[in-house]
Design a protein around this motif. Structure first.
Motif: not given
Ligand code: HEC
Ligand code: HEC
Ligand code: CA
Ligand code: CA
Ligand code: CA
Ligand code: CA
Ligand code: CA
Ligand code: CA
Ligand code: CO
Ligand code: CO
Lengths: 420, 174, 420, 174
Positions: D57-65, D48-52, D127-129, D138-139
């Motif tokens: 967030c991706l626009g500012c912090h880039g793909a995969n952070g 879920e975190g990845e989708r959000v 969770a995602y970060l 991630g379990s």
């Protein structure tokens, strides 16, 4: 004027303790970094008072809004103004200061020259000799505010070169006693200043509150003469003539001389006597029952303020206010006294004492010495009356007709009290 | 102040010396001392003064100096008492030195165009205003010799502030 | 940057001692009285420095132009800025301060409420923990100015109510140790502050240099925490939660923590260590032979500056500068030393000592304790080199590669040094 | 301060009491303490975190952070040494408390629209970060129980500033 300012109001309209509007600023990015800041749009009402009665704004004065400020530094944008031919626009690269007359070698200084020399920074009040002039009205002006009562004073941190250094560079000749400083304004304003004072503590100032002088304060150069009447602190300073005689300029003879009750006229009333003014609660403010810190400002040209007393019963008894530590003996000092208002009509007053033992006269004492048509150096105690409704107005007494004037001084068409 | 580090001669050697001629060029509105030092050559009469006044001053100070948009310059009575409103403090009853008039008019008037009057015009205006105030009879032209000798009635009531006297015991008013 | 500023230049172009232009201002009436003043058009170049490298002006810092100011008060329009979500626009009538958490009774205060309470005015520096970050560049940045070296400090007269009073009104419960103040900006900025410090000397300030706080400084309310790093002095203050535990907010964990040479990371490095910076002559200025007053600023969060030493020979010998009287132990103080420049290349430096005996390290001493990728609390001695041509540049030494970084901290894309 | 003049009860009686409910209404972005106090109900997973993240967030912090216009959020190595550039101080190697992530993202992100994420979205982003940084596997979903228990590698190198310790001897880092 006329409207009462609710200063101690409590909660939001309609009894709510807070409104949704308080969350608004948190929802969006605010303003970006800027090169030069400005005050909040909500503070735009805090301005210098300019009397609607002025015949011209090219020669006159405006007042520092003392009743809307805190602490003791006057923001430079709100330093009271007084000039006789408008505020000149001066290119600092073209500006020069010349010292000539009874000197070994006449010298010309650029601003850059002056800034190389030893510097001094001091926090000092500047007060117009006409401050307090609204106190000459009888019966008292019931629309008076702390601003209009004593707002011809401001307090700044001034940086400059001691005038003594420049005089020594030029080499003052035997027999010299006086300096005649001149401004680069349209009026080429001049005054006379004893050499002796100049050698003690007079500054040729180029900075005010950390930055270059403001145009109204003499940009790029002015005299600062600690403790003396503001009108002697020549602005836009371009020339100092060293002489053996004062010039008796228009503004030290026909103006800035005091008329006395004995029929005499006093010249060179340079040292400013002690003053104090309660800024909260003060004229046209509106308070509520309960605790308040009474606050005000005090200063004296004779030296450090050592005591300020406050009366809460129209002058019958006095108690000592606490004083904030003062950065300089000749700085304005903030005084404070905690007080619980019980909702009854109350007359409050303050009086200041300086380290030389000088204090402020009552109105009666003042008019026993000064004539009722005098225009300068009024420093009588100012009273404020708090009504049972919490409205604050001028609390000065009406004096007997023979003692004080009905309409005089600043209220008429002459003088520099800023209202004419 | 900078003790050990000061320049040869005990001075800072900052500032540029001016010749007397350069000082004159800089000093475009010289001060006039009460003994007349600084007064320029030239002269002017009451009649000349009246013409200049009506052309250049009347608009602000009113006909015959009786006041208009700005200060009145002419008036009675002398001496001023505590019942005289300060708007009626004028040349005749309040100004204490005749030289002040020359000094001030030349440096500061007319308000919107200071420094434009000729020395002769200033002498004439001074003559006119002193005459209007009943201080002189107008028989002599005003010049560097006559002006400093004029006795101003208000000089009689001028005293040095006592606090200032205490601070500067040597000080005497001219 | 890059252009040298001729500060001690002498006369007008073309060898003339003065020009006809100097008489211009005397020929015409100047500006009229105004309600609110502005600085001279000739001073418009005195602005806060904003790095061209910033990725956004909504989160970042700018620098007070220390090398263009005099005295010790920072004009409010030039107080350095630092914010994380822009400067919010707050209506003071809607703004509230809430004290809650471990208290007997949660309270909400209007601004008017706070202004009734006892007030305190103090002159205090505020310094960003990131100040000095440009000192991490190795080899040294030859375009460095005093502004970019140490301009993340400003000094103001602050007025407010002691936080202790508000906490007593709410009644702090047994076991409480911490406060979590929160801002009303977009970032809802928070930090942790020990209750003990709050009870000593922390102010909830509503005025700065005599007038209401400036928007960038937290209008209408901010914390002032004397002597501590600026980032803890939460602005636009809306809420203080009383707790038994610090919050460990983003800006006291991932930012504003110091990386040390021993591999550790230090949290809560609150007290600002002694600093000093020579502002004249300083980087990119241009001087001439002869007398100059060397001038600078010094401050320490530990207490009063008691001594500033100046070296005129690259640190071999030191002499004592004179100090202007300081209005408060935690105010910036101005130091001065007269000096005659003989035209030879000279390295000048200053170092400050506070009343607790703390002083500034050399660069080598600093990097022996702090890691070269640290971003905060750099207070090593800054040197200026005056060339034989009178041009002044960064005089710091190039350090050995193992000791200091080639490009780090503020110069990279992180941190609050204001250049990224 | 005002001694003799203070109000009954020794207080100034200024300020208005709030009910606990009013405090809650005011406290729109509550602080999260390191022991988890303040964490709301709800939960979120890495997916879920990845989708959000990709949406907001991706626009500012880039793909995969990995960083973009603004800070990178994800990275190696641990521990940070003095040779790690401070732009590479990220969640995995530098953040010391997992609760800080929830507190900060909820109060301040996304930069231009703070306060708009749901609690579930914030849990999911945390969770995602943490997963991207290799801190968790991630379990388990992130929630008020699991989050405070996450061990951040950088906690091991965090110490209290010694000057501060001297000034406040009682002070211990959570
Ligand atoms: C445009 C208006 C204007 C004109 C024209 C003008 N004046 Fe004035 N005058 C003023 C003002 C305003 C003042 C008050 C200046 C001040 O002190 O700020 C003044 C002041 C004076 C005073 C001092 C009065 C006192 O007792 O304080 C004298 C004398 C005077 N003017 C003479 C003259 C003469 C002579 C002329 C013509 C050559 C002249 N004025 C033209 C506006 C004017
Ligand atoms: C419009 C740009 C923008 C967007 C969109 C954005 N951020 Fe940020 N983020 C920033 C900026 C700028 C900072 C630095 C803020 C500061 O401290 O001044 C930041 C800082 C952060 C940090 C702290 C990094 C550190 O180590 O200091 C985290 C974590 C973060 N953002 C997470 C997120 C998440 C999660 C989202 C999406 C929900 C998001 N951001 C969306 C601009 C953005
Ligand atoms: Ca007059
Ligand atoms: Ca006048
Ligand atoms: Ca006196
Ligand atoms: Ca970071
Ligand atoms: Ca940051
Ligand atoms: Ca330390
Ligand atoms: Co005056
Ligand atoms: Co910082």
């Amino acid at each position: 004027a006329g409207a009462f300012v609710k200063l101690s109001g409590g909660l939001a309209q309609g009894g709510e303790k807070f409104s949704e509007k308080a969350f608004e600023p948190m929802r969006f990015l605010g303003a970006e970094l800027r090169e030069y800041g400005e005050r909040s749009e909500f503070e735009k009402g805090v301005v210098r008072y300019i009397s609607p009665n002025l015949r011209t704004r090219h020669s006159g004065a405006n007042f520092t809004p003392l009743d809307k400020l805190d602490g003791v530094i006057t923001p430079s944008s709100l330093h009271f103004e007084r000039h006789h031919g408008g505020v000149p626009t001066i290119d600092p690269a073209e500006h020069r200061l010349v010292i000539h007359g009874m000197v070994e070698r006449p010298l010309i200084f650029t601003l850059a020259d002056l800034k190389r020399l030893p510097s001094v920074t001091r926090t000092l009040f500047i007060e117009c000799a006409g401050n307090g002039q609204n106190g000459y009205r009888n019966p008292p002006d019931m629309t008076l505010t702390a601003t209009r009562s004593r707002g011809l004073v401001s307090n700044s941190s001034w940086t400059g070169v001691p005038l003594a250094i420049l005089l020594k560079e030029a080499g003052v000749k035997e027999g010299a006693r006086w300096l005649i400083p001149e401004g680069a304004d349209a009026a080429a304003y001049t005054r006379s200043l004893p050499l002796e004072k100049a050698m003690e503590d007079v500054l040729v100032a180029y900075a005010q509150n950390g930055e270059a002088l403001r145009p109204e304060q003499g940009y790029p150069l002015r005299l600062v003469v600690p403790g003396w009447e503001g009108s002697i602190m020549v602005k836009w300073l371009r020339r100092i003539q060293v002489t053996d005689m004062p010039v008796m300029a228009k503004d030290e003879t026909s103006e800035y001389t005091d008329t006395m009750a004995d029929g005499k006229v006093h010249a060179f009333t340079w040292i400013m006597e002690p003053q104090s003014i309660i800024t909260y609660p003060s004229g046209l403010q509106q308070i509520q029952r309960g605790f308040h810190e009474i606050r005000g400002l005090a200063w004296s040209g004779h030296g450090r303020i050592v005591r300020v007393e406050i009366s809460l019963d129209g002058g019958a008894t006095w108690r000592r206010a606490s004083l904030e530590p003062s950065p300089d003996p000749l700085s304005v000092v903030r005084f404070k006294l905690g007080w619980v208002w019980d909702g009854k009509e109350t007359i409050i007053m303050s009086r200041a004492w300086d380290e030389k033992g000088n204090t402020q006269p009552t109105q009666e004492e003042f008019f026993a010495r000064w004539a009722r048509n005098n225009r300068y150096h009024y420093n009588a105690i100012q009273a404020w009356r708090i009504g049972a409704d919490g409205k604050v107005v001028n609390g000065d007494k009406t004096l007997s007709a023979s003692l004080a004037p009905r309409r005089l001084g600043a209220v008429g068409m002459g003088g520099c009290g800023g209202e004419s | 102040l900078a003790g050990v580090l000061a320049q040869p001669g005990g001075r800072y050697q900052i500032g540029t010396p001016l010749t007397e001629q350069e000082v004159q060029r800089w000093n475009i509105r010289p001060s006039i001392l009460p003994d007349g030092r600084g007064l320029p050559p030239g002269q002017g009469t009451v009649d000349e003064g009246e013409r200049v006044y009506n052309a250049q001053c009347l608009g602000c100070h009113g006909a015959n100096g009786q006041g208009g948009v700005f200060n009145r310059l002419v008036g009675e009575p002398f001496p001023v008492t505590k019942d005289v409103d300060s708007v009626d403090f004028v040349i005749g009853n309040y100004w204490q030195y005749p030289t002040t008039l020359f000094d001030y008019i030349r440096r500061a008037m007319p308000l919107q165009a200071p420094g434009t009057l000729s020395d002769n015009e200033v002498y004439a205006l001074v003559a006119y205003l002193l005459y209007q105030n009943g201080v002189i009879d107008g028989s002599e032209p005003m010049n560097a010799q006559t002006l400093p000798k004029v006795q101003m009635p208000a000089r009689a009531i001028l005293e040095l502030d006592p606090t200032t006297q205490k601070r500067f015991p040597w000080l005497r008013l001219p």
